[in-house]
Design a protein around this motif. Structure first.
Motif, PDB file in Angstrom:
ATOM      1  N   ALA A 290      46.976  38.294  52.006  1.00  0.00           N
ATOM      2  CA  ALA A 290      47.388  38.842  53.299  1.00  0.00           C
ATOM      3  C   ALA A 290      46.430  39.935  53.785  1.00  0.00           C
ATOM      4  CB  ALA A 290      48.809  39.394  53.195  1.00  0.00           C
ATOM      5  N   SER A 291      45.834  40.674  52.846  1.00  0.00           N
ATOM      6  CA  SER A 291      44.975  41.805  53.206  1.00  0.00           C
ATOM      7  C   SER A 291      43.539  41.393  53.479  1.00  0.00           C
ATOM      8  CB  SER A 291      44.990  42.857  52.089  1.00  0.00           C
ATOM      9  OG  SER A 291      46.300  43.310  51.830  1.00  0.00           O
ATOM     10  N   LEU A 292      43.125  40.247  52.919  1.00  0.00           N
ATOM     11  CA  LEU A 292      41.760  39.745  53.116  1.00  0.00           C
ATOM     12  C   LEU A 292      41.839  38.328  53.676  1.00  0.00           C
ATOM     13  CD1 LEU A 292      40.144  40.982  49.758  1.00  0.00           C
ATOM     14  CD2 LEU A 292      39.758  41.955  52.042  1.00  0.00           C
ATOM     15  N   PRO A 293      42.314  38.176  54.905  1.00  0.00           N
ATOM     16  CA  PRO A 293      42.524  36.826  55.450  1.00  0.00           C
ATOM     17  C   PRO A 293      41.250  36.000  55.576  1.00  0.00           C
ATOM     18  CG  PRO A 293      42.722  38.485  57.173  1.00  0.00           C
ATOM     19  CD  PRO A 293      42.676  39.224  55.884  1.00  0.00           C
ATOM     20  N   ASP A 294      40.103  36.663  55.621  1.00  0.00           N
ATOM     21  CA  ASP A 294      38.832  35.945  55.720  1.00  0.00           C
ATOM     22  C   ASP A 294      38.141  35.781  54.369  1.00  0.00           C
ATOM     23  OD1 ASP A 294      39.122  35.780  58.513  1.00  0.00           O
ATOM     24  OD2 ASP A 294      38.286  37.803  58.742  1.00  0.00           O
ATOM     25  N   GLY A 295      38.872  36.059  53.300  1.00  0.00           N
ATOM     26  CA  GLY A 295      38.286  35.946  51.967  1.00  0.00           C
ATOM     27  C   GLY A 295      37.557  37.217  51.576  1.00  0.00           C
ATOM     28  N   GLY A 296      37.020  37.225  50.363  1.00  0.00           N
ATOM     29  CA  GLY A 296      36.286  38.397  49.906  1.00  0.00           C
ATOM     30  C   GLY A 296      36.107  38.379  48.401  1.00  0.00           C
ATOM     31  N   ARG A 297      35.404  39.396  47.913  1.00  0.00           N
ATOM     32  CA  ARG A 297      35.107  39.532  46.489  1.00  0.00           C
ATOM     33  C   ARG A 297      35.755  40.820  45.982  1.00  0.00           C
ATOM     34  NH1 ARG A 297      30.164  40.452  45.186  1.00  0.00           N
ATOM     35  NH2 ARG A 297      29.869  38.981  43.441  1.00  0.00           N
ATOM     36  N   VAL A 298      36.647  40.681  45.015  1.00  0.00           N
ATOM     37  CA  VAL A 298      37.391  41.827  44.490  1.00  0.00           C
ATOM     38  C   VAL A 298      36.997  42.024  43.034  1.00  0.00           C
ATOM     39  CG1 VAL A 298      39.669  42.792  44.008  1.00  0.00           C
ATOM     40  CG2 VAL A 298      39.290  41.410  46.074  1.00  0.00           C
ATOM     41  N   GLY A 299      36.478  43.198  42.722  1.00  0.00           N
ATOM     42  CA  GLY A 299      35.996  43.475  41.382  1.00  0.00           C
ATOM     43  C   GLY A 299      37.075  43.976  40.447  1.00  0.00           C
ATOM     44  N   PHE A 300      36.844  43.785  39.158  1.00  0.00           N
ATOM     45  CA  PHE A 300      37.733  44.321  38.121  1.00  0.00           C
ATOM     46  C   PHE A 300      36.947  44.474  36.835  1.00  0.00           C
ATOM     47  CE2 PHE A 300      37.864  39.793  37.422  1.00  0.00           C
ATOM     48  CZ  PHE A 300      38.002  39.640  36.045  1.00  0.00           C
ATOM     49  N   ASP A 301      37.401  45.392  35.987  1.00  0.00           N
ATOM     50  CA  ASP A 301      36.777  45.642  34.691  1.00  0.00           C
ATOM     51  C   ASP A 301      37.408  44.694  33.672  1.00  0.00           C
ATOM     52  OD1 ASP A 301      35.983  46.570  32.210  1.00  0.00           O
ATOM     53  OD2 ASP A 301      36.293  48.698  32.680  1.00  0.00           O
ATOM     54  N   PRO A 302      36.647  43.765  33.086  1.00  0.00           N
ATOM     55  CA  PRO A 302      37.239  42.781  32.167  1.00  0.00           C
ATOM     56  C   PRO A 302      37.764  43.383  30.866  1.00  0.00           C
ATOM     57  CG  PRO A 302      34.854  42.616  32.142  1.00  0.00           C
ATOM     58  CD  PRO A 302      35.197  43.552  33.260  1.00  0.00           C
ATOM     59  N   TRP A 303      37.438  44.649  30.592  1.00  0.00           N
ATOM     60  CA  TRP A 303      37.994  45.320  29.417  1.00  0.00           C
ATOM     61  C   TRP A 303      39.397  45.859  29.679  1.00  0.00           C
ATOM     62  CZ3 TRP A 303      36.476  44.898  24.613  1.00  0.00           C
ATOM     63  CH2 TRP A 303      35.164  44.524  24.348  1.00  0.00           C
ATOM     64  N   LEU A 304      39.805  45.895  30.941  1.00  0.00           N
ATOM     65  CA  LEU A 304      41.097  46.495  31.287  1.00  0.00           C
ATOM     66  C   LEU A 304      42.117  45.469  31.788  1.00  0.00           C
ATOM     67  CD1 LEU A 304      39.936  49.761  33.119  1.00  0.00           C
ATOM     68  CD2 LEU A 304      40.259  49.350  30.669  1.00  0.00           C
ATOM     69  N   HIS A 305      41.780  44.198  31.716  1.00  0.00           N
ATOM     70  CA  HIS A 305      42.678  43.138  32.171  1.00  0.00           C
ATOM     71  C   HIS A 305      42.672  42.013  31.147  1.00  0.00           C
ATOM     72  CE1 HIS A 305      43.050  44.802  36.305  1.00  0.00           C
ATOM     73  NE2 HIS A 305      41.829  45.231  36.060  1.00  0.00           N
ATOM     74  N   THR A 306      43.814  41.355  30.994  1.00  0.00           N
ATOM     75  CA  THR A 306      43.902  40.245  30.046  1.00  0.00           C
ATOM     76  C   THR A 306      43.584  38.926  30.722  1.00  0.00           C
ATOM     77  OG1 THR A 306      46.240  39.772  30.477  1.00  0.00           O
ATOM     78  CG2 THR A 306      45.752  41.488  28.845  1.00  0.00           C
ATOM     79  N   LEU A 307      43.296  37.931  29.894  1.00  0.00           N
ATOM     80  CA  LEU A 307      43.061  36.581  30.406  1.00  0.00           C
ATOM     81  C   LEU A 307      44.285  36.080  31.159  1.00  0.00           C
ATOM     82  CD1 LEU A 307      41.547  33.857  30.569  1.00  0.00           C
ATOM     83  CD2 LEU A 307      42.463  33.331  28.286  1.00  0.00           C
ATOM     84  N   GLY A 308      45.465  36.287  30.593  1.00  0.00           N
ATOM     85  CA  GLY A 308      46.679  35.817  31.252  1.00  0.00           C
ATOM     86  C   GLY A 308      46.893  36.450  32.602  1.00  0.00           C
ATOM     87  N   GLU A 309      46.601  37.734  32.687  1.00  0.00           N
ATOM     88  CA  GLU A 309      46.758  38.455  33.948  1.00  0.00           C
ATOM     89  C   GLU A 309      45.816  37.909  35.022  1.00  0.00           C
ATOM     90  OE1 GLU A 309      46.111  43.076  35.507  1.00  0.00           O
ATOM     91  OE2 GLU A 309      45.984  42.584  33.369  1.00  0.00           O
ATOM     92  N   ILE A 310      44.565  37.725  34.674  1.00  0.00           N
ATOM     93  CA  ILE A 310      43.574  37.249  35.643  1.00  0.00           C
ATOM     94  C   ILE A 310      43.868  35.799  36.043  1.00  0.00           C
ATOM     95  CG2 ILE A 310      41.137  36.755  35.997  1.00  0.00           C
ATOM     96  CD1 ILE A 310      41.975  39.754  36.117  1.00  0.00           C
ATOM     97  N   GLU A 311      44.256  34.973  35.079  1.00  0.00           N
ATOM     98  CA  GLU A 311      44.599  33.587  35.404  1.00  0.00           C
ATOM     99  C   GLU A 311      45.751  33.527  36.403  1.00  0.00           C
ATOM    100  OE1 GLU A 311      43.369  30.974  31.444  1.00  0.00           O
ATOM    101  OE2 GLU A 311      45.419  31.746  31.648  1.00  0.00           O
ATOM    102  N   ALA A 312      46.749  34.387  36.232  1.00  0.00           N
ATOM    103  CA  ALA A 312      47.903  34.373  37.135  1.00  0.00           C
ATOM    104  C   ALA A 312      47.491  34.750  38.561  1.00  0.00           C
ATOM    105  CB  ALA A 312      48.978  35.332  36.620  1.00  0.00           C
ATOM    106  N   VAL A 313      46.610  35.738  38.688  1.00  0.00           N
ATOM    107  CA  VAL A 313      46.163  36.139  40.027  1.00  0.00           C
ATOM    108  C   VAL A 313      45.306  35.042  40.652  1.00  0.00           C
ATOM    109  CG1 VAL A 313      44.879  37.853  41.354  1.00  0.00           C
ATOM    110  CG2 VAL A 313      46.257  38.579  39.395  1.00  0.00           C
ATOM    111  N   GLU A 314      44.398  34.484  39.866  1.00  0.00           N
ATOM    112  CA  GLU A 314      43.515  33.445  40.402  1.00  0.00           C
ATOM    113  C   GLU A 314      44.292  32.210  40.842  1.00  0.00           C
ATOM    114  OE1 GLU A 314      39.233  34.315  38.194  1.00  0.00           O
ATOM    115  OE2 GLU A 314      40.701  33.008  37.192  1.00  0.00           O
ATOM    116  N   ALA A 315      45.384  31.921  40.144  1.00  0.00           N
ATOM    117  CA  ALA A 315      46.191  30.765  40.535  1.00  0.00           C
ATOM    118  C   ALA A 315      46.776  30.953  41.930  1.00  0.00           C
ATOM    119  CB  ALA A 315      47.308  30.543  39.519  1.00  0.00           C
TER     120      ALA A 315
END
Length: 608
Positions: free
Chosen positions: A109-134
């Motif tokens: 809703a906040s990026l209706p035209d798409g975009g690139r959102v960064g995150f530190d892979p040491w501070l997020h789990t695989l399960g967490e990122i998979e859920a958001v990407e889905a």
């Protein structure tokens, strides 16, 4: 004093820090950056060097995250913190109701035209990122692994803690570390796994029978570890922390200690399959293994369930810790009752929240067994009680007043157990509305205490029992009914919970909190909390012989404020339970407390 009353939140610092972060986001060619509360160990309680969310936003809660975009910054908090967050963040940040609002949906809703959102892979789990990407599929939004941009703009970031571990007595653990390592290694071999990556500090402490002091209130050490299928363990941390283990090493090399920076290279040299917990291990662990084409076996941290299911020796120790703590609580409540009477009668000098916290810690310290408090005491009078995880500071300190409720949620860390108890008391004569709300909360707490259920059921199946009386009055609370509790470890322990979102089967030996509540913003808060342990339930006449059942053993024995109980709202079974509970409180504690507290205890446990 373990607890301090300094103000750590700095809302006024948020806007310039957010502006600096946005500059870094733009310089990296990103459209946003995610700032979680969690550290690289996915901790709920984090060291000063990892308090990025608090440093950026001012929010001090134990769950949540921020997403900074070019034109908005959302602070995602659950129902426990929706009152608190309003007072702690600047207008540049916007509270977001989470998990009702999913991160992926908010980004779309906040990026209706798409975009690139960064995150530190040491501070997020695989399960967490998979859920958001889905949830981001088809939106044109990409999650991008990045350096930590907050660390770049944090000029005086504290150093990582480096405090030595201590050995935890085998006679309290009920099992040696060699026995634990051997048992878990056998499970790895049976599963065809060569090794398991451990990233949770309490898992490592439990496995090795050590305790640490890297995180305030939690006797854990920050480290990573790899458990091999032969029972050997490699530890990665500041090597000086583990000198006590190195000195105790026998001729074998069962435990190897290496520096932090050796962790990733060792990961890439493992033989697979390697067990990784996608819900707790940093995504960076998965990426390191993938870079070396090592087979990954996604499964739970092998320590989590054994750690949660306390053995008979641990349960015996926990009972002793809870009786000691209950005696201290009775001394405190007797003192509080006397001070409240002076306040109501106009003969006292007044009493503030900080004074209450200081008194309670003093009674626990008087046991000569207190190692730490298990979390900052929540002491909320009147409207402050409606802030679920309220932490009193010198700025927010409030005087107790007649006609109000006082909510005190606290606990102690003892070598033989971790305690967590909440009592809500009336200052003077409560109103009919206060008594009705309190009694409905009490009905829910009793319902959980009396519950019986078939083996295989989870906290999801029991949570509603605690809410029905509130629901019937159009009321509810926005937190889980209970969390797991460690054995001289973290006061919040997985994997089981009494919660609508928990699907982990309850098993004998698990220790949980039972803490329904009700909160009216601007007026009062109510919570009643005991700790309970899952146990085998005895068979009942006429019951299914083939159907094994479980129930709860109560561990906490401290009186509940009878002035807040509307007996007409309790049915016969509930009154019988309350009277029996209070009789047991008196029987267990009368000989453990002072004469003054014993007199109070006799009055506080009278039958209704």
């Amino acid at each position: 004093m373990f607890q301090t009353f300094d103000t750590t939140s700095s809302p006024e610092q948020g806007p310039p820090r957010l502006a600096a972060l946005r500059q870094e986001i733009a310089a990296e060619g990103l459209d946003g950056f995610i700032v979680p509360l969690a550290d690289q160990h996915q901790g709920e309680y984090v060291a000063a060097c990892d308090k990025r969310l608090e440093w950026l936003t001012g929010f001090t809660g134990s769950a949540g995250f921020c997403v900074a975009l070019a034109d908005r910054a959302g602070v995602f908090v659950d129902g426990r913190y929706r009152v608190q967050v309003k007072a702690q963040i600047a207008p540049d940040f916007t509270p977001v109701d989470w998990p009702e609002t999913k991160l992926g949906d908010w980004l779309a809703a906040s990026l209706p035209d798409g975009g690139r959102v960064g995150f530190d892979p040491w501070l997020h789990t695989l399960g967490e990122i998979e859920a958001v990407e889905a949830r981001l599929k088809g939106t044109g939004i990409e999650l991008v692994e990045s350096d930590n941009l907050v660390d770049r703009i944090w000029p005086d970031r504290p150093d990582r803690p480096c405090k030595p571990v201590t050995r935890y007595p085998d006679d309290m653990a009920g099992e040696t570390d060699a026995e634990k390592r051997g048992r878990l290694a056998a499970a790895l071999r049976e599963a065809g796994q060569q090794a398991a990556v451990l990233t949770l500090p309490d898992s490592i402490c439990w496995l090795l029978n050590v305790r640490g002091s890297d995180i305030p209130r939690n006797p854990v050490v920050q480290a990573f570890a790899i458990l091999h299928d032969d029972g050997k363990v490699q530890i990665f941390s500041d090597e000086t922390k583990f000198r006590v283990l190195a000195e105790a090493q026998a001729d074998d090399d069962a435990i190897d200690i290496a520096p932090w920076d050796a962790f990733e290279p060792v990961l890439t040299q493992l033989d697979g399959p390697v067990r990784v917990d996608k819900s707790t291990a940093p995504l960076a662990v998965t990426r390191a293994l993938q870079s070396a084409d090592i087979t990954i076996a996604l499964a739970d941290d092998p320590c989590i369930l054994p750690k949660a299911c306390k053995n008979p020796i641990e349960l015996t120790s926990a009972r002793a810790a809870h009786l000691r703590d209950a005696a201290a609580m009775c001394e405190f409540l007797a003192w509080l009752d006397a001070e409240a009477a002076k306040l109501v009668g106009g003969t006292g000098d007044g009493l503030t929240e900080t004074q209450v916290v200081q008194a309670l810690e003093g009674y626990r310290r008087a046991t000569n067994a207190l190692q730490e408090i298990s979390f900052d005491t929540i002491c909320g009078s009147g409207p402050n009680g409606a802030i679920v995880h309220y932490r009193v500071t010198e700025q927010t300190d409030r005087a107790l007043a007649a006609g109000e409720l006082l909510l005190v949620d606290s606990g102690g860390q003892y070598l033989d157990g971790t305690t967590d108890i909440t009592r809500t008391v009336a200052i003077g004569t409560p109103t009919d509305e206060q008594r009705a709300c309190f009694t409905r909360v009490l009905k829910g707490m009793i319902a959980i205490s009396q519950a019986r259920w078939p083996k295989g059921r989870s906290g999801h199946d029991l949570d509603a029992l605690a809410r029905i009386a509130l629901w019937r009055a159009g009321l509810d609370y926005d937190h889980g009914t209970g969390h797991g509790v460690g054995q001289y470890l973290s006061v919040h322990e997985g994997p089981a919970r009494l919660s609508r979102v928990s699907d982990i089967a309850l098993q004998p030996g698990m220790v949980l909190s039972n803490e329904p509540g009700y909160y009216r913003e601007g007026a009062f808060g109510i919570r009643i909390e005991n700790l309970i342990a899952v146990q085998e339930a005895p068979a009942l006449p006429g019951g299914d012989a083939h159907r094994a059942m479980l129930d709860f053993e109560t561990l906490t024995y401290v009186p509940i404020d009878l002035s807040l109980v509307d007996a007409d709202l309790l049915d016969r079974d509930e009154r019988d339970w309350l009277n029996a509970y209070h009789a047991e409180c008196h029987a267990r504690l009368a000989d453990r407390v002072s004469d003054t507290a014993a007199d109070w205890l006799a009055r506080a446990t009278k039958a209704i």
